[in-house]
Scaffold this motif. Structure first.
Motif, PDB file in Angstrom:
ATOM      1  N   ASP A   1      25.454  42.985  27.879  1.00  0.00           N
ATOM      2  CA  ASP A   1      25.629  41.723  27.176  1.00  0.00           C
ATOM      3  C   ASP A   1      26.884  41.728  26.305  1.00  0.00           C
ATOM      4  O   ASP A   1      27.585  40.744  26.218  1.00  0.00           O
ATOM      5  N   GLU A   2      27.169  42.796  25.628  1.00  0.00           N
ATOM      6  CA  GLU A   2      28.324  42.957  24.737  1.00  0.00           C
ATOM      7  C   GLU A   2      28.322  42.012  23.540  1.00  0.00           C
ATOM      8  O   GLU A   2      29.318  41.884  22.862  1.00  0.00           O
ATOM      9  N   GLY A   3      27.245  41.292  23.306  1.00  0.00           N
ATOM     10  CA  GLY A   3      27.156  40.464  22.115  1.00  0.00           C
ATOM     11  C   GLY A   3      27.834  39.117  22.184  1.00  0.00           C
ATOM     12  O   GLY A   3      27.974  38.454  21.160  1.00  0.00           O
ATOM     13  N   TRP A   4      28.267  38.666  23.343  1.00  0.00           N
ATOM     14  CA  TRP A   4      28.937  37.379  23.447  1.00  0.00           C
ATOM     15  C   TRP A   4      28.027  36.239  23.024  1.00  0.00           C
ATOM     16  O   TRP A   4      28.454  35.328  22.322  1.00  0.00           O
ATOM     17  N   ARG A   5      26.789  36.275  23.467  1.00  0.00           N
ATOM     18  CA  ARG A   5      25.836  35.223  23.096  1.00  0.00           C
ATOM     19  C   ARG A   5      25.590  35.246  21.585  1.00  0.00           C
ATOM     20  O   ARG A   5      25.508  34.204  20.944  1.00  0.00           O
TER      21      ARG A   5
ATOM     22  N   HIS B   1      30.906  35.345  28.918  1.00  0.00           N
ATOM     23  CA  HIS B   1      29.607  35.998  28.745  1.00  0.00           C
ATOM     24  C   HIS B   1      28.959  36.250  30.108  1.00  0.00           C
ATOM     25  O   HIS B   1      28.506  37.364  30.391  1.00  0.00           O
ATOM     26  N   TYR B   2      28.928  35.231  30.949  1.00  0.00           N
ATOM     27  CA  TYR B   2      28.317  35.413  32.269  1.00  0.00           C
ATOM     28  C   TYR B   2      29.063  36.463  33.091  1.00  0.00           C
ATOM     29  O   TYR B   2      28.452  37.369  33.660  1.00  0.00           O
ATOM     30  N   LEU B   3      30.377  36.339  33.168  1.00  0.00           N
ATOM     31  CA  LEU B   3      31.162  37.233  34.027  1.00  0.00           C
ATOM     32  C   LEU B   3      31.120  38.680  33.553  1.00  0.00           C
ATOM     33  O   LEU B   3      31.014  39.600  34.368  1.00  0.00           O
ATOM     34  N   ARG B   4      31.193  38.908  32.256  1.00  0.00           N
ATOM     35  CA  ARG B   4      31.143  40.280  31.755  1.00  0.00           C
ATOM     36  C   ARG B   4      29.753  40.889  31.937  1.00  0.00           C
ATOM     37  O   ARG B   4      29.623  42.072  32.244  1.00  0.00           O
ATOM     38  N   THR B   5      28.729  40.078  31.785  1.00  0.00           N
ATOM     39  CA  THR B   5      27.378  40.569  32.021  1.00  0.00           C
ATOM     40  C   THR B   5      27.204  40.899  33.497  1.00  0.00           C
ATOM     41  O   THR B   5      26.615  41.927  33.845  1.00  0.00           O
TER      42      THR B   5
ATOM     43  N   ILE C   1      36.274  39.328  38.450  1.00  0.00           N
ATOM     44  CA  ILE C   1      37.006  40.139  37.471  1.00  0.00           C
ATOM     45  C   ILE C   1      38.288  39.422  37.040  1.00  0.00           C
ATOM     46  O   ILE C   1      38.605  39.349  35.853  1.00  0.00           O
ATOM     47  N   GLU C   2      38.987  38.853  38.000  1.00  0.00           N
ATOM     48  CA  GLU C   2      40.217  38.131  37.684  1.00  0.00           C
ATOM     49  C   GLU C   2      39.925  36.881  36.838  1.00  0.00           C
ATOM     50  O   GLU C   2      40.652  36.580  35.881  1.00  0.00           O
ATOM     51  N   ALA C   3      38.858  36.176  37.177  1.00  0.00           N
ATOM     52  CA  ALA C   3      38.476  34.993  36.402  1.00  0.00           C
ATOM     53  C   ALA C   3      38.116  35.376  34.967  1.00  0.00           C
ATOM     54  O   ALA C   3      38.515  34.688  34.015  1.00  0.00           O
ATOM     55  N   GLU C   4      37.376  36.466  34.798  1.00  0.00           N
ATOM     56  CA  GLU C   4      36.999  36.922  33.456  1.00  0.00           C
ATOM     57  C   GLU C   4      38.235  37.246  32.636  1.00  0.00           C
ATOM     58  O   GLU C   4      38.348  36.844  31.478  1.00  0.00           O
ATOM     59  N   GLU C   5      39.184  37.935  33.213  1.00  0.00           N
ATOM     60  CA  GLU C   5      40.414  38.275  32.503  1.00  0.00           C
ATOM     61  C   GLU C   5      41.186  37.011  32.104  1.00  0.00           C
ATOM     62  O   GLU C   5      41.662  36.896  30.973  1.00  0.00           O
ATOM     63  N   LEU C   6      41.279  36.061  33.024  1.00  0.00           N
ATOM     64  CA  LEU C   6      41.993  34.817  32.762  1.00  0.00           C
ATOM     65  C   LEU C   6      41.303  34.024  31.653  1.00  0.00           C
ATOM     66  O   LEU C   6      41.963  33.562  30.709  1.00  0.00           O
ATOM     67  N   TYR C   7      40.008  33.885  31.735  1.00  0.00           N
ATOM     68  CA  TYR C   7      39.279  33.120  30.722  1.00  0.00           C
ATOM     69  C   TYR C   7      39.315  33.804  29.357  1.00  0.00           C
ATOM     70  O   TYR C   7      39.409  33.139  28.330  1.00  0.00           O
ATOM     71  N   ARG C   8      39.218  35.126  29.357  1.00  0.00           N
ATOM     72  CA  ARG C   8      39.285  35.840  28.078  1.00  0.00           C
ATOM     73  C   ARG C   8      40.646  35.621  27.425  1.00  0.00           C
ATOM     74  O   ARG C   8      40.749  35.374  26.224  1.00  0.00           O
TER      75      ARG C   8
ATOM     76  N   ALA D   1      27.838  31.057  37.137  1.00  0.00           N
ATOM     77  CA  ALA D   1      26.576  31.537  37.700  1.00  0.00           C
ATOM     78  C   ALA D   1      26.293  30.865  39.044  1.00  0.00           C
ATOM     79  O   ALA D   1      25.679  31.478  39.918  1.00  0.00           O
ATOM     80  N   SER D   2      26.748  29.630  39.207  1.00  0.00           N
ATOM     81  CA  SER D   2      26.503  28.923  40.458  1.00  0.00           C
ATOM     82  C   SER D   2      27.401  29.406  41.594  1.00  0.00           C
ATOM     83  O   SER D   2      27.110  29.166  42.761  1.00  0.00           O
ATOM     84  N   VAL D   3      28.475  30.097  41.258  1.00  0.00           N
ATOM     85  CA  VAL D   3      29.442  30.538  42.260  1.00  0.00           C
ATOM     86  C   VAL D   3      29.398  32.046  42.485  1.00  0.00           C
ATOM     87  O   VAL D   3      29.467  32.515  43.624  1.00  0.00           O
ATOM     88  N   HIS D   4      29.294  32.812  41.418  1.00  0.00           N
ATOM     89  CA  HIS D   4      29.378  34.269  41.504  1.00  0.00           C
ATOM     90  C   HIS D   4      28.005  34.910  41.345  1.00  0.00           C
ATOM     91  O   HIS D   4      27.413  34.872  40.268  1.00  0.00           O
ATOM     92  N   ARG D   5      27.530  35.493  42.405  1.00  0.00           N
ATOM     93  CA  ARG D   5      26.245  36.202  42.369  1.00  0.00           C
ATOM     94  C   ARG D   5      26.446  37.707  42.229  1.00  0.00           C
ATOM     95  O   ARG D   5      25.568  38.415  41.779  1.00  0.00           O
TER      96      ARG D   5
END
Length: 126
Positions: A56-60, A46-50, A103-110, A92-96
């Protein structure tokens, strides 16, 4: 039959495919730890895609639906919220700003979330 699609909506959101419903349970399910990890992953995604897509894409909302379906008591509800927030805050604490690492982290987590949701459904679903 009281089926619950608690993972179906989440897995569909992760994979954009339909998923079979699960049987309802009264006690904490044997997949509780996996479910908490999935909640953390959804918070991260949710954080990374936002951050990267500026939407938002409705993740929350999907997480809220999962909590409403799954959390039968305030203590369990709090665990879901804490897991989601942990995932959200960890990124949120790492990526501003959106960058290739985010992008790579979001893909991996998804992908991890999809695998985890699919595993829960395959093992504990009907």
């Amino acid at each position: 039959m009281k089926g619950y699609c608690r993972f179906a909506a989440l897995a569909a959101l992760l994979s954009f495919t339909a998923v079979a419903p699960l049987f309802a349970q009264t006690a904490a399910p044997p997949y509780e730890a996996r479910l908490m990890r999935l909640s953390e992953i959804v918070g991260s995604v949710h954080y990374l895609r936002t951050l990267c897509l500026k939407t938002d894409e409705g993740w929350r909302d999907k997480m809220q639906e999962l909590i409403e379906l799954e959390a039968t008591d305030p203590e369990r509800r709090a665990r879901f919220v804490a897991a989601f927030n942990k995932g959200y805050r960890s990124f949120a604490s790492v990526h501003r700003k959106c960058n290739s690492v985010a992008i790579e982290a979001e893909e991996l987590y998804r992908k991890q979330g999809l695998e985890l949701a699919s595993e829960i459904i395959a093992r504990y679903g009907n």
